[in-house]
Design a protein around this motif. Structure first.
Motif, PDB file in Angstrom:
ATOM      1  N   ALA A 187     -16.938  57.804 -40.784  1.00 28.68           N
ATOM      2  CA  ALA A 187     -16.775  56.888 -41.917  1.00 28.68           C
ATOM      3  C   ALA A 187     -17.750  55.716 -41.853  1.00 28.68           C
ATOM      4  CB  ALA A 187     -15.335  56.363 -41.975  1.00 28.68           C
ATOM      5  N   GLN A 188     -18.189  55.344 -40.652  1.00 33.55           N
ATOM      6  CA  GLN A 188     -19.107  54.217 -40.519  1.00 33.55           C
ATOM      7  C   GLN A 188     -20.462  54.640 -39.952  1.00 33.55           C
ATOM      8  OE1 GLN A 188     -16.768  51.416 -38.230  1.00 33.55           O
ATOM      9  NE2 GLN A 188     -16.027  50.447 -40.099  1.00 33.55           N
ATOM     10  N   ALA A 189     -20.783  55.908 -40.027  1.00 27.88           N
ATOM     11  CA  ALA A 189     -22.033  56.418 -39.457  1.00 27.88           C
ATOM     12  C   ALA A 189     -23.272  55.864 -40.160  1.00 27.88           C
ATOM     13  CB  ALA A 189     -22.044  57.945 -39.502  1.00 27.88           C
ATOM     14  N   PHE A 190     -23.111  55.301 -41.330  1.00 24.93           N
ATOM     15  CA  PHE A 190     -24.237  54.751 -42.094  1.00 24.93           C
ATOM     16  C   PHE A 190     -24.622  53.342 -41.639  1.00 24.93           C
ATOM     17  CE2 PHE A 190     -20.452  53.106 -43.955  1.00 24.93           C
ATOM     18  CZ  PHE A 190     -20.780  51.842 -44.406  1.00 24.93           C
ATOM     19  N   ALA A 191     -23.827  52.736 -40.739  1.00 20.72           N
ATOM     20  CA  ALA A 191     -24.041  51.344 -40.338  1.00 20.72           C
ATOM     21  C   ALA A 191     -24.276  51.251 -38.830  1.00 20.72           C
ATOM     22  CB  ALA A 191     -22.835  50.490 -40.732  1.00 20.72           C
ATOM     23  N   ALA A 192     -24.961  50.198 -38.425  1.00 22.08           N
ATOM     24  CA  ALA A 192     -25.190  49.936 -37.001  1.00 22.08           C
ATOM     25  C   ALA A 192     -25.163  48.437 -36.767  1.00 22.08           C
ATOM     26  CB  ALA A 192     -26.524  50.532 -36.557  1.00 22.08           C
ATOM     27  N   GLN A 193     -25.105  48.070 -35.498  1.00 20.47           N
ATOM     28  CA  GLN A 193     -25.052  46.671 -35.089  1.00 20.47           C
ATOM     29  C   GLN A 193     -26.367  46.305 -34.418  1.00 20.47           C
ATOM     30  OE1 GLN A 193     -22.277  44.743 -35.533  1.00 20.47           O
ATOM     31  NE2 GLN A 193     -22.846  42.954 -34.358  1.00 20.47           N
ATOM     32  N   LEU A 194     -26.970  45.215 -34.856  1.00 20.94           N
ATOM     33  CA  LEU A 194     -28.110  44.615 -34.180  1.00 20.94           C
ATOM     34  C   LEU A 194     -27.531  43.564 -33.238  1.00 20.94           C
ATOM     35  CD1 LEU A 194     -31.085  43.877 -33.683  1.00 20.94           C
ATOM     36  CD2 LEU A 194     -30.981  42.474 -35.750  1.00 20.94           C
ATOM     37  N   THR A 195     -27.813  43.707 -31.945  1.00 19.07           N
ATOM     38  CA  THR A 195     -27.202  42.812 -30.975  1.00 19.07           C
ATOM     39  C   THR A 195     -28.197  42.424 -29.890  1.00 19.07           C
ATOM     40  OG1 THR A 195     -25.256  42.537 -29.543  1.00 19.07           O
ATOM     41  CG2 THR A 195     -26.279  44.713 -29.566  1.00 19.07           C
ATOM     42  N   HIS A 196     -27.888  41.351 -29.187  1.00 20.50           N
ATOM     43  CA  HIS A 196     -28.697  40.871 -28.056  1.00 20.50           C
ATOM     44  C   HIS A 196     -30.174  40.747 -28.413  1.00 20.50           C
ATOM     45  CE1 HIS A 196     -25.104  41.174 -25.773  1.00 20.50           C
ATOM     46  NE2 HIS A 196     -25.089  42.476 -25.720  1.00 20.50           N
ATOM     47  N   ALA A 197     -30.453  40.181 -29.562  1.00 21.33           N
ATOM     48  CA  ALA A 197     -31.847  39.973 -29.993  1.00 21.33           C
ATOM     49  C   ALA A 197     -32.284  38.574 -29.582  1.00 21.33           C
ATOM     50  CB  ALA A 197     -31.967  40.144 -31.506  1.00 21.33           C
ATOM     51  N   TYR A 198     -33.372  38.491 -28.828  1.00 23.80           N
ATOM     52  CA  TYR A 198     -33.859  37.196 -28.375  1.00 23.80           C
ATOM     53  C   TYR A 198     -35.310  37.300 -27.924  1.00 23.80           C
ATOM     54  CZ  TYR A 198     -33.397  39.238 -23.823  1.00 23.80           C
ATOM     55  OH  TYR A 198     -33.544  40.079 -22.766  1.00 23.80           O
ATOM     56  N   ILE A 199     -35.967  36.178 -27.959  1.00 23.11           N
ATOM     57  CA  ILE A 199     -37.289  35.987 -27.375  1.00 23.11           C
ATOM     58  C   ILE A 199     -37.153  34.824 -26.409  1.00 23.11           C
ATOM     59  CG2 ILE A 199     -39.712  35.359 -27.809  1.00 23.11           C
ATOM     60  CD1 ILE A 199     -38.977  38.136 -28.900  1.00 23.11           C
ATOM     61  N   ALA A 200     -37.722  34.951 -25.214  1.00 25.46           N
ATOM     62  CA  ALA A 200     -37.660  33.865 -24.231  1.00 25.46           C
ATOM     63  C   ALA A 200     -38.275  32.601 -24.824  1.00 25.46           C
ATOM     64  CB  ALA A 200     -38.403  34.271 -22.958  1.00 25.46           C
TER      65      ALA A 200
END
Length: 195
Positions: free
Chosen positions: A93-106
């Motif tokens: 049911a949610q296969a069309f969506a994803a999570q963007l996580t832990h995005a960072y630049i030092a």
């Protein structure tokens, strides 16, 4: 998959998907992660971690089938990362969506447009694999990240007033989504019936 490479002045910027990390790249990734943690942005930890804990974390990420690890390079050095997390296969049911996580630049590598390039690369990859919605959340204290995501067209759909504890204080968190255009990662309203 080949890295996306751009030039910013005299600097070479690259974002790539990794399925393994050399010891040198892992060391740089751990250093960049700790720098981001200490500065207060982009990762779940609020206290710096020892290299062994961070190395275990990233090795674990590489083992999870529903996670894709992106690394950002400045002049060949690993200075940040992001993860794309897809729902488990039994969640059709949610296969069309994803999570963007832990995005960072030092912090020592900011100001070259690499954070924007990192997020755009995640979007393009996600769209190319059939993802049509990217979700993310961010602490209210991470004003640079909020400005980046809103500047890239992410829509804030809610705020949790008791999202995290940072330095003995409860802070709110904001939740965002972005609709992706098939194949290119660009936003489109047609996915929710707008045309």
């Amino acid at each position: 998959m080949s890295p996306t490479i751009q030039r910013a002045g005299q600097h070479k910027l690259a974002v790539e998907i990794v399925t393994e990390l050399s010891p040198h790249d892992l060391d740089e990734l751990c250093e960049a992660t700790n720098a981001a943690i200490i500065e207060g942005g982009g990762f779940g930890w609020v206290q710096s971690q020892d290299r062994a804990a961070l190395a275990r974390h990233f090795r674990g990420v590489l083992l999870v089938p529903d996670r894709t690890l992106f690394i950002a390079r400045l002049d060949g050095n690993v200075v940040g990362s992001a993860q794309l997390v897809r729902p488990p296969r039994n969640n059709e049911a949610q296969a069309f969506a994803a999570q963007l996580t832990h995005a960072y630049i030092a912090p020592y590598a900011r100001g070259h447009g690499l954070a924007r390039q990192l997020v755009e690369r995640v979007e393009e990859y996600a769209a190319g694999t059939g993802i049509r919605v990217l979700n993310l959340d961010v602490r209210e204290t991470q004003s640079s990240a909020i400005a980046l995501f809103e500047g890239l067209g992410y829509t804030r759909w809610g705020t949790h007033p008791c999202y995290a504890r940072v330095e003995s204080r409860t802070v709110a968190g904001h939740f965002y989504h972005k609709l992706l255009e098939p194949g290119r990662g660009r936003s489109t309203e047609s996915l929710i019936g707008g045309g």
